[in-house]
Every structure is written in C-alpha cells, then in structure tokens.
Design a protein around this motif. Structure first.
Motif, PDB file in Angstrom:
ATOM      1  N   TYR A  94       0.817  -1.210   0.000  1.00 48.02           N
ATOM      2  CA  TYR A  94       0.000   0.000   0.000  1.00 48.02           C
ATOM      3  C   TYR A  94       0.856   1.268   0.000  1.00 48.02           C
ATOM      4  O   TYR A  94       0.356   2.354  -0.307  1.00 48.02           O
ATOM      5  CB  TYR A  94      -0.910   0.036   1.237  1.00 48.02           C
ATOM      6  CG  TYR A  94      -2.030  -0.974   1.225  1.00 48.02           C
ATOM      7  CD1 TYR A  94      -1.799  -2.291   1.580  1.00 48.02           C
ATOM      8  CD2 TYR A  94      -3.317  -0.614   0.879  1.00 48.02           C
ATOM      9  CE1 TYR A  94      -2.814  -3.227   1.579  1.00 48.02           C
ATOM     10  CE2 TYR A  94      -4.346  -1.544   0.882  1.00 48.02           C
ATOM     11  CZ  TYR A  94      -4.086  -2.841   1.234  1.00 48.02           C
ATOM     12  OH  TYR A  94      -5.101  -3.757   1.231  1.00 48.02           O
ATOM     13  N   LYS A 126       0.683   4.682  -2.377  1.00 47.60           N
ATOM     14  CA  LYS A 126      -0.616   4.842  -3.034  1.00 47.60           C
ATOM     15  C   LYS A 126      -1.414   5.970  -2.370  1.00 47.60           C
ATOM     16  O   LYS A 126      -1.273   6.236  -1.178  1.00 47.60           O
ATOM     17  CB  LYS A 126      -1.419   3.538  -2.984  1.00 47.60           C
ATOM     18  CG  LYS A 126      -0.787   2.396  -3.766  1.00 47.60           C
ATOM     19  CD  LYS A 126      -1.686   1.175  -3.762  1.00 47.60           C
ATOM     20  CE  LYS A 126      -1.050   0.023  -4.531  1.00 47.60           C
ATOM     21  NZ  LYS A 126      -0.875   0.333  -5.959  1.00 47.60           N
ATOM     22  N   ARG A 151      -1.339  10.308   0.674  1.00 45.45           N
ATOM     23  CA  ARG A 151      -0.455   9.229   0.248  1.00 45.45           C
ATOM     24  C   ARG A 151       0.003   8.417   1.457  1.00 45.45           C
ATOM     25  O   ARG A 151       0.380   8.983   2.488  1.00 45.45           O
ATOM     26  CB  ARG A 151       0.752   9.782  -0.493  1.00 45.45           C
ATOM     27  CG  ARG A 151       1.713   8.725  -1.009  1.00 45.45           C
ATOM     28  CD  ARG A 151       2.821   9.317  -1.845  1.00 45.45           C
ATOM     29  NE  ARG A 151       2.307   9.981  -3.029  1.00 45.45           N
ATOM     30  CZ  ARG A 151       3.078  10.518  -3.975  1.00 45.45           C
ATOM     31  NH1 ARG A 151       4.397  10.473  -3.864  1.00 45.45           N
ATOM     32  NH2 ARG A 151       2.538  11.109  -5.018  1.00 45.45           N
ATOM     33  N   LEU A 206      -8.283   3.265  -2.942  1.00 48.13           N
ATOM     34  CA  LEU A 206      -6.853   3.328  -3.231  1.00 48.13           C
ATOM     35  C   LEU A 206      -6.659   3.709  -4.686  1.00 48.13           C
ATOM     36  O   LEU A 206      -7.366   3.226  -5.569  1.00 48.13           O
ATOM     37  CB  LEU A 206      -6.177   1.984  -2.968  1.00 48.13           C
ATOM     38  CG  LEU A 206      -5.893   1.572  -1.513  1.00 48.13           C
ATOM     39  CD1 LEU A 206      -5.384   0.137  -1.475  1.00 48.13           C
ATOM     40  CD2 LEU A 206      -4.878   2.507  -0.880  1.00 48.13           C
ATOM     41  N   GLU A 257      -3.402   4.803  -7.681  1.00 42.77           N
ATOM     42  CA  GLU A 257      -1.982   4.910  -7.962  1.00 42.77           C
ATOM     43  C   GLU A 257      -1.554   6.363  -7.813  1.00 42.77           C
ATOM     44  O   GLU A 257      -2.199   7.278  -8.327  1.00 42.77           O
ATOM     45  CB  GLU A 257      -1.670   4.416  -9.374  1.00 42.77           C
ATOM     46  CG  GLU A 257      -1.840   2.921  -9.565  1.00 42.77           C
ATOM     47  CD  GLU A 257      -0.789   2.117  -8.821  1.00 42.77           C
ATOM     48  OE1 GLU A 257       0.233   2.710  -8.439  1.00 42.77           O
ATOM     49  OE2 GLU A 257      -1.012   0.914  -8.626  1.00 42.77           O
TER      50      GLU A 257
END
Length: 248
Positions: A88, A91, A188, A216, A218
C-alpha cells in the motif's frame, strides 16, 4: 453477540488454552502414576481401562502440539500481513477515520456529504473528547470536501503541535432532517506498521488501521512543478517544429 477475533486475541486464547491443557496433562500423569503405585496387586487395573487412559493422555499431548503449531501459524500470519500491507505504500488512499495530529499548527481532514445540505456544523475534539473548536462548514454540496483547521480554539488559543484531535460533522437538509455524512482522511500512504497484530497505515500525520481504507489509487510520480515544466517544454518544442502553426 459475536466479537471479532484479532490475531493477537487468538494467540492469547491459544496460549491460555495450552497452559490449561499442560496443567491438566501434568495432573493426569500424577494421578496415573499414583494409581499404578497404589493399586491392589490382587486386583490390578483392567488392561482396557489402562489403555483408554493412555489414549486420553496421548490425545492431550497431541492437543498441546496442535496449540504450538497454531501459535506458529499466527506468528507467520502477522509477518505476512505486514508484508502485504507494504504494497500500500506510495498509493493515494481514502479512509473513514476522524483522528489526526496537529503539525505545523494545523490539521487537515476531509468530509463527505451524502446529499446537498442546508447547513453543516464542524467540531474539533481533543483526546479527552472535549470540544475545542466549533464552526460552520463552507462546502455544502454532495461529495467530498477538504477542511483544514488552523489549530486555534474557540476561545482564541493556539494548540501545540503533536496533539491528536478528531473531527465531527453534523449536517441537515432544508427540512431539518439529518444528512448522511462522514469524516475522511486522504493522502499518500508513507508507511505501514503493526499494532496488536493488526496492520496500520500512515497517511500524513494520521496513523489508521488498514480496515478503515475505502479507496486506493496509484500515486502520480510527477510533482506539480515537474508537470508544469514538462508541459512548457512540450509547448516550446511544438512551436519550434511548427513555425507556421500548421497544427493549430
């Protein structure tokens, strides 16, 4: 009611059960030894009964071994949970979470409204649950909105950095009925760690459980400055290659 069982709770229960079984196992061996020592030589213990007792002893021993194996599996699961949580990092995340830490004199949250609201009241509470600031939300449209608290209390004081505060929102529509709303943390993910066997993520100044994440995405690798410089460079190259503006 059925309570959720965490990895830590499960390990604790297994260890407790194992200790009880071990105690019972020792007691059983003592009783069996005493029975063999003090049995009547003219009327010894029936062989079938003795075999059944030995079988029970073997079953308890097997259960103790099973508990040890389960504890090892839970320990391995904790490590795997942290490894999975590491994916994670980096992300962009959205979490239903209301606690945040004050840094550089401010704390930032987001709030979501299920529909357009007529009014919405925001409250900032300290770690003891005391309201230190109250104000009206400026964004009342349906959707997600950001809110930054400047660290000033209603009485006019300034809170110190490092304190953990929570945001609460209450929204109503034109008829005075409650509007569905919730407080969010967005940003983030910069790190993950384990607390009581459960993985937690760090978003900005907030540390929250992974179970609170609801979205979530990118993360973009380019900063706003890098993006602007790239667009400027593309524009200059296009102008140099197209002096007659053939593509305009």
């Amino acid at each position: 009611m059925v309570d959720a069982v965490s990895t830590t709770n499960a390990a604790s229960r297994i260890n407790t059960g194992g200790a009880m079984l071990a105690s019972n196992f020792e007691t059983f061996l003592s009783l069996l030894t005493s029975q063999l020592k003090n049995q009547d030589p003219l009327s010894p213990v029936d062989s079938n009964q003795f075999t059944a007792q030995l079988t029970q002893m073997a079953g308890v021993e097997q259960q103790l071994l099973t508990n040890d194996l389960l504890t090892s599996l839970l320990s391995a699961q904790q490590g795997a949970g942290l490894t999975g949580a590491a994916n994670y990092i980096g992300k962009e995340a959205t979490a239903v979470w209301s606690a945040n830490k004050v840094e550089d004199g401010k704390a930032t949250w987001s709030y979501e409204l299920g529909e357009d609201a007529k009014a919405a009241k925001l409250q900032v509470l300290d770690s003891a649950g005391k309201v230190v600031w109250t104000g009206d939300a400026t964004e009342l449209k349906q959707g997600v909105h950001d809110f930054t608290w400047d660290g000033k209390t209603t009485a006019g004081g300034q809170v110190a950095d490092g304190g953990v505060y929570t945001l609460k929102i209450t929204a109503t529509d034109t008829a005075g009925a409650a509007v569905d709303s919730q407080v969010l943390i967005r940003g983030r993910i910069s790190g993950v760690e384990l607390y009581d066997g459960q993985p937690y993520a760090t978003i900005g100044a907030s540390i929250l459980p992974l179970t609170s994440l609801i979205a979530l995405d990118e993360a973009s690798t380019a900063t706003p400055t890098e993006t602007a410089e790239s667009e400027s460079l593309v524009s200059k190259v296009a102008s140099a290659l197209n002096p007659l503006n053939l593509f305009s």
